[in-house]
Motif scaffolding. Structure first.
Motif: not given
Length: 541
Positions: A236-237, A308-310, A312-313, A324
């Motif tokens: 995912s990242h 969401d990106d949060e 993911n981070h 995901r």
């Protein structure tokens, strides 16, 4: 709401009745006329796919209503994509589909045989023989043909130590397909995939464990068999590790997000403090979720839903790699392969429910850097994936269909390890046996037996025709040699090599497949001959 081919009127009591449009153009066909209408429709469908039979058979280009193009010579696919209006035509499509579902191969042959039987039945009806007598005669003739197939079948060795005979059978199936430029490689992939998931003692093959995945790019020769699961996803990242060893997988079907209040009321955030408190709450929930996964001992999270990106981070910060948007079928296959349990709620995460894999790696293709995830060295080593490469989507789609046929025929041999010879050899042998049996009959069924014998000859005739040979001369010579030499492996020499013995060419077919072709075609023809009432549009049969 149901659509009627007319308009609704009301009588004096207010009861509705339908006025059929073009009523004067409608006509009702009964008896022989109806049966002949059906026969004509069935023959037209068979005539369409007849040219696709054999290694020199032609492909068909099917264009859908939205302009999508499919090029194939797989009988089941051609018929499925054809826009067929006639009900008997639809039955022919279902016949091909039945053969595809039960056996997987022989979808063109079964339709050609059914068409030939209908053609012969029409000639008998014109001679005044009742359709029921024809249908019963065909049924008895089919039993005679199947009995002859049993007699000429040869035993076939199946073992994990010597896969060469199975490869030759798979090559026979792939001979007429678009993949025959890497003929042997595809056959080997199919055989190894089936033998990996097969239980030779129980004679069973679980097709659910074989996944066929396609990726555009590269050459068809780059196709390979992976002993594990391939998922068309990436980490995912981008900063997450690309290779993981001795992995513990948490397979999640719950969304990776904070719980939402299950009410119909909306939440008003009236001040910056409230917003900060809400954001803080969400972050705490995310941290808690990640902690639950890590505490269970997981080193990789596979989630059916997105996050969401949060989140993911946060996963990157906590050093928990994740994947995901993994689809439902892939989730199930990963669970089977890794021995893990699918986890529907975060509260249910535990060490026992984690799956295990020796290696999870990301592979990249070409200059576009398309990526896929490979899960290998799984606890259940039986799950395999066939990765097919090709220049465009059309080639890959046809290669998938071809591989499916090869997989199915190897599965048929695992279930019943007896073979007959292809190239029309089995059909000629059965035609001669049925014809010989007809001479012993004194009843009216002898005509149906001879008609069945002629119909069986339609397969070698079509093979010879599609290979550029003189059909009647080729068939006459083969029938003569069958009788003189008593050799059931003589078939049509499609490759023009000068040798008609299919044993030397290794053109082999599964007995189970050939028997099913004859039985299914006969059953459908019997059904058609027994339908004697139909309403049709005048001039449209």
């Amino acid at each position: 709401m149901a659509m009627f081919p007319g308009s609704i009127a009301f009588d004096e009591y207010g009861r509705p009745f339908i006025i059929l449009r073009d009523q004067e153009k409608q006509q009702r066909l009964t008896g022989t006329e109806a049966i002949k209408s059906h026969i004509m429709a069935g023959r037209q469908i068979a005539q369409t796919v007849r040219t696709s039979l054999g290694p020199k058979g032609l492909d068909k280009m099917m264009v859908s209503q939205d302009g999508e193009v499919t090029v194939t010579n797989d009988g089941a696919t051609i018929l499925k994509l054809m826009d067929v209006d006639h009900e008997i035509g639809k039955l022919m499509v279902q016949l091909s589909q039945s053969q595809d579902d039960e056996i997987g191969d022989g979808t063109t042959g079964v339709v050609v045989l059914a068409g030939a039987l209908l053609e012969q039945a029409e000639a008998l009806i014109d001679r005044g023989i009742h359709p029921i007598r024809i249908a019963d005669g065909f049924e008895l003739a089919a039993q005679c043909a199947v009995k002859n197939l049993e007699a000429i079948a040869s035993p076939f060795p199946i073992s994990n130590d010597d896969i060469e005979p199975l490869i030759k059978v798979a090559m026979t199936t792939l001979g007429s397909k678009i993949v025959n430029k890497c003929h042997r490689q595809m056959a080997e992939i199919a055989v190894k995939a089936v033998l990996t998931v097969a239980d030779l003692e129980k004679k069973d093959v679980n097709f659910e464990l074989i996944k066929v995945e396609g990726k555009v790019g590269g050459r068809m020769e780059d196709s390979c068999l992976v002993k594990g699961v391939i998922v068309d996803k990436t980490m995912s990242h981008p900063q997450m590790p690309k290779t993981l060893k001795d992995v513990k997988l948490a397979i999640l079907t719950c969304p990776f997000e904070p719980p939402k209040p299950k009410t119909k009321h909306k939440l008003d955030v009236t001040s910056a403090e409230d917003y900060k408190a809400l954001r803080q709450y969400e972050q705490e929930k995310f941290v808690e979720m990640v902690k639950q996964i890590k505490d269970a001992g997981a080193t990789l999270a596979i989630c059916q839903w997105g996050f969401d990106d949060e989140a993911n981070h946060l996963l990157l910060q906590q050093e928990l790699p994740a994947v995901r948007w993994v689809g439902g079928p892939e989730i199930e296959l990963i669970a089977i392969a890794t021995g893990g349990r699918i986890i529907p709620r975060f509260e249910e995460i535990s060490k026992e429910k984690l799956g295990t894999a020796g290696l999870v790696r990301e592979i990249a293709f070409g200059t576009t850097k398309d990526k896929m995830l490979v899960i290998e060295e799984c606890q259940n080593s039986k799950a395999v994936t066939i990765l097919i490469r090709g220049g465009n989507q059309m080639v890959i789609a046809e290669a998938k269909r071809s591989i499916h046929d090869a997989l199915c025929i190897v599965r048929s041999l695992v279930k019943d390890s007896r073979i007959v010879y292809g190239g029309g050899a089995a059909e000629i042998s059965c035609a001669l046996a049925v014809s010989k049996e007809a001479d012993k009959l004194s009843t009216l069924e002898q005509y149906a037996f001879r008609a069945f014998s002629y119909a069986l000859e339609a397969i070698p005739l079509a093979l010879a025709e599609n290979s550029g040979l003189a059909p009647m001369e080729t068939l006459s010579e083969l029938k003569s040699r069958h009788l003189q030499e008593n050799c059931p492996s003589l078939g049509v020499d499609c490759m023009l090599s000068g040798n008609s013995d299919m044993r030397d060419h290794h053109v082999i077919e599964a007995l189970h497949s050939k028997k099913q072709q004859i039985v299914l075609a006969t059953q459908l023809v019997k059904m058609i001959l027994k339908i004697d009432d139909v309403r049709s549009q005048a001039g449209e049969q």
